[in-house]
Each structure stands twice: as C-alpha cells, then as structure tokens.
Scaffold this motif. Structure first.
Motif, PDB file in Angstrom:
ATOM      1  N   UNK A  51      24.993 -33.089  37.737  1.00 24.08           N
ATOM      2  CA  UNK A  51      25.775 -34.233  37.176  1.00 24.08           C
ATOM      3  C   UNK A  51      24.904 -35.286  36.896  1.00 24.08           C
ATOM      4  N   UNK A  52      23.759 -35.381  37.656  1.00 24.13           N
ATOM      5  CA  UNK A  52      22.774 -36.584  37.070  1.00 24.13           C
ATOM      6  C   UNK A  52      22.327 -36.496  36.040  1.00 24.13           C
ATOM      7  N   UNK A  53      21.838 -35.100  35.574  1.00 26.00           N
ATOM      8  CA  UNK A  53      21.344 -34.681  34.312  1.00 26.00           C
ATOM      9  C   UNK A  53      22.187 -34.858  33.267  1.00 26.00           C
ATOM     10  N   UNK A  54      23.544 -34.615  33.239  1.00 28.68           N
ATOM     11  CA  UNK A  54      24.725 -34.828  32.353  1.00 28.68           C
ATOM     12  C   UNK A  54      24.890 -36.359  32.199  1.00 28.68           C
ATOM     13  N   UNK A  55      24.906 -37.316  33.150  1.00 30.80           N
ATOM     14  CA  UNK A  55      25.104 -38.528  33.057  1.00 30.80           C
ATOM     15  C   UNK A  55      23.778 -39.284  32.279  1.00 30.80           C
ATOM     16  N   UNK A  56      22.580 -38.606  32.535  1.00 34.66           N
ATOM     17  CA  UNK A  56      21.294 -39.261  31.920  1.00 34.66           C
ATOM     18  C   UNK A  56      21.304 -38.671  30.539  1.00 34.66           C
ATOM     19  N   UNK A  57      21.808 -37.518  29.982  1.00 34.34           N
ATOM     20  CA  UNK A  57      22.006 -37.228  28.693  1.00 34.34           C
ATOM     21  C   UNK A  57      23.131 -37.901  27.820  1.00 34.34           C
ATOM     22  N   UNK A  58      24.315 -38.103  28.571  1.00 32.07           N
ATOM     23  CA  UNK A  58      25.388 -38.944  28.015  1.00 32.07           C
ATOM     24  C   UNK A  58      24.871 -40.219  27.660  1.00 32.07           C
ATOM     25  N   UNK A  59      24.047 -40.993  28.630  1.00 33.31           N
ATOM     26  CA  UNK A  59      23.390 -42.297  28.197  1.00 33.31           C
ATOM     27  C   UNK A  59      22.392 -42.342  27.248  1.00 33.31           C
ATOM     28  N   UNK A  60      21.604 -41.201  27.174  1.00 30.84           N
ATOM     29  CA  UNK A  60      20.711 -41.164  25.855  1.00 30.84           C
ATOM     30  C   UNK A  60      21.458 -40.937  24.761  1.00 30.84           C
ATOM     31  N   UNK A  61      22.554 -40.157  24.777  1.00 33.50           N
ATOM     32  CA  UNK A  61      23.072 -39.895  23.391  1.00 33.50           C
ATOM     33  C   UNK A  61      23.975 -41.126  23.120  1.00 33.50           C
ATOM     34  N   UNK A  62      24.524 -42.119  23.982  1.00 36.98           N
ATOM     35  CA  UNK A  62      25.036 -43.210  23.638  1.00 36.98           C
ATOM     36  C   UNK A  62      23.972 -44.212  23.005  1.00 36.98           C
ATOM     37  N   UNK A  63      23.166 -44.241  23.546  1.00 36.54           N
ATOM     38  CA  UNK A  63      21.944 -45.310  23.252  1.00 36.54           C
ATOM     39  C   UNK A  63      21.632 -45.163  21.756  1.00 36.54           C
TER      40      UNK A  63
END
Length: 333
Positions: free
Chosen positions: A123-135
């Motif tokens: 879950x942490x990796x998914x959230x981190x990936x989503x934040x990077x994609x959004x940025x």
C-alpha cells in the motif's frame, strides 16, 4: 462542423418549407452521425485499456488520508512523564490487569505478522507511485497555463469574425457564417503535410522542432494574425460608422458607409483564417502531444481533462469581456 457552415445558404425558409431551423438541425445531425459511424467503423484498430477506476478519486483519497494522519500525530509540546513513574505504573497495571497485557501481546503479534507487513508495504509503494505520477503529470501540464489565452483568441472565429464579415463586401452567393469553414478545411489539408513533410524536412536540416519551440511559434503566428484582424477592423471603421435606426423591433445600430467609400472585401479575412489554422497546428496539437507523452501511463486521462479545462476557462473569460464587445471597440479588442 465545416460542411454545416458551408451549407448555410440552403437553410433559407423558401427552400425548406418556411423552417430554416429544421435544415440547420438536420445538417448538424448528419455531420455528427457521420463522425459516429467513422468512430465505430475503426473500433477494431483502437488500443483499449480496461478501466482501472478514477485517478482523481485516488488522488483525493490519498490527500485525505495523509491529512488525517497528520492530524492524529501527537503534539510535541505534550509533557513527558518520568521513566520511573512510567515503569512503576506499568508494573502495577500489569499486576492488576494481567489479561490486558496478554491481549496487548496478541495484538502486537498480529500487527507484526508477515502478511500485514507485506500489505502495508504494498500500500505504501502504491501511494508513493501515485504521488510520483501526480507530480510528473502536473509538471508536464504546466504548458497548459497559457492555453486559455490562446483559446480565447481562437473562439473569435465563431463570434467576432462573423460580426466583422457583416460590415464587409461579400459575394452574392456567400453568407457571413460561411468563412469559418476555412479553418477545418485548412487543418485537414495542412496537418498531414506539416507532419510528414515540413517538420521532418526541418529535422534533416539540423533544426530541432521540439514541442516548446512549436508552441512558441504558434503563439507568434496567432498574435500576428490578430494584428492583421485589428488593421482590417480599423479600415472598416475608417470607411463608415454605426448609426442608430429605428425599426418595428426597436432601434438598431446600422453600419453606414461614408460618402464615396466602399466596403472592405471579405476576402481579407482569408489570411486571418489561414493564420489561425496554422497556429492551431503549431500550438494546440503540439501542446497536447507534449503533455500526453510526458505524463505517466496512469495519468493520461487526467491530461485530457486539464487540457479541456483550458477551453472552459477561455469561454468564461470570453463571457466576462463580452459586454465590452461593441462596434466602436472592435479594433481595440
């Protein structure tokens, strides 16, 4: 839309049983139906990805979860208890309530189990990936910040350009709302030539035509185009003036030529229409291509949403300044 504009002389009431609106809606329906048939006919050539949910909702959920996490963090200003007191009170609590200590031990074992740790890590990796994609997506879409100004100018094709044509000399077979058909026709003819001949030719000459360069050129073209439009309007106003005339429906402003003057030919509008079509190739297509190629795969739909938002903002600005669009201000506007 182009064929619909071209066939406006057929919408006269004498040709369609006294109802020109019937003809207008009929041609619009035919144009949309033709586009829908082409879309359906090519469905086997599309790359279709299964829907994976709304990225916008995921981003909002991530921001909300992080906000709640920060709100639940203990304040650093809370008083600290002494270790001796903590240890003594903890010992007394364990002697008084041994079953609570056993329950806490069971909870700690469950929280530290490999399965829960793996789920939390994923879950942490998914959230981190989503934040990077959004940025990454927001960084790529910075180019859209200047697009409302471009679309504000582009929208004049279907409003002020038509009004300007009413004060110009038109052939007997042409109506004022026919010239806008030049824009889609020029795009259909020019876009394949630019993509297959012009831009590759510049690259072979050693000239890099990156998206930012093309967007800049497009803005320069549309700026020069509207300088010409302003000059045309100034010529119109120098040859005549608007005078108020009364009619059965009230009073209207009518363009009246000065003595010995002639109307400006509507063919002068061909150059602005060509300029706007050319700027659209450089600006609109290049901007969307740049943002779409730079954005991550999970954010492609968000890029399209932000791109369409620029047209909405341009429309809002146009509505706000529309009260200023009177005949005397046309050259300035």
């Amino acid at each position: 839309g182009g064929p619909t504009c071209a066939t406006t002389p057929l919408h006269d009431g004498d040709s369609w049983g006294g109802s020109r609106y019937y003809a207008s809606f009929l041609f619009t329906l035919v144009a949309f139906a033709a586009g829908l048939l082409v879309f359906v006919a090519g469905r086997t050539t599309y790359i279709v990805n299964p829907p994976a949910g709304s990225q916008l909702l995921r981003v909002l959920s991530l921001k909300l979860t992080r906000g709640r996490g920060r709100a639940r963090e203990p304040s650093s200003s809370m008083p600290m208890q002494s270790p001796a007191k903590n240890s003594s009170s903890s010992s007394l609590d364990q002697l008084a309530r041994p079953e609570d200590g056993a329950a806490d031990s069971i909870d700690k074992v469950e929280e530290g189990s490999p399965l829960n740790a793996e789920d939390a890590s994923l879950e942490h990796e998914a959230d981190k990936r989503l934040s990077e994609d959004l940025r990454q997506m927001l960084s790529a879409c910075k180019v859209f910040t200047v697009y409302p100004i471009y679309w504000l100018l582009y929208n004049q094709l279907f409003s002020n350009f038509i009004l300007q044509a009413e004060w110009m000399a038109l052939p007997s077979w042409m109506s004022v709302d026919q010239p806008p058909v030049l824009d889609p026709l020029l795009l259909v003819v020019t876009l394949p030539f630019m993509d297959s001949v012009f831009f590759p030719g510049l690259r072979r000459l050693g000239l890099e035509c990156g998206p930012i360069w093309r967007i800049t050129v497009g803005f320069c073209i549309i700026s020069a185009t509207f300088l010409l439009v302003g000059a045309i309007q100034a010529a119109i106003q120098s040859r005549g003036s608007w005078q108020e005339q009364s009619s059965d429906d009230g009073s209207d402003l009518v363009y009246v030529l000065h003595e010995g003057k002639q109307r400006v030919s509507v063919w002068w509008q061909v150059v602005p229409y060509c300029g706007i079509a050319l700027s659209e190739i450089f600006t609109s297509v290049s901007g969307l291509e740049f943002a779409y190629s730079q954005a991550p795969a999970s954010m492609k739909s968000m890029v399209m949403r932000l791109y369409l938002c620029t047209t909405a903002i341009a429309s809002i600005i146009g509505i706000a300044v529309s009260p200023l669009m009177v005949q005397q201000n046309f050259a300035m506007m």
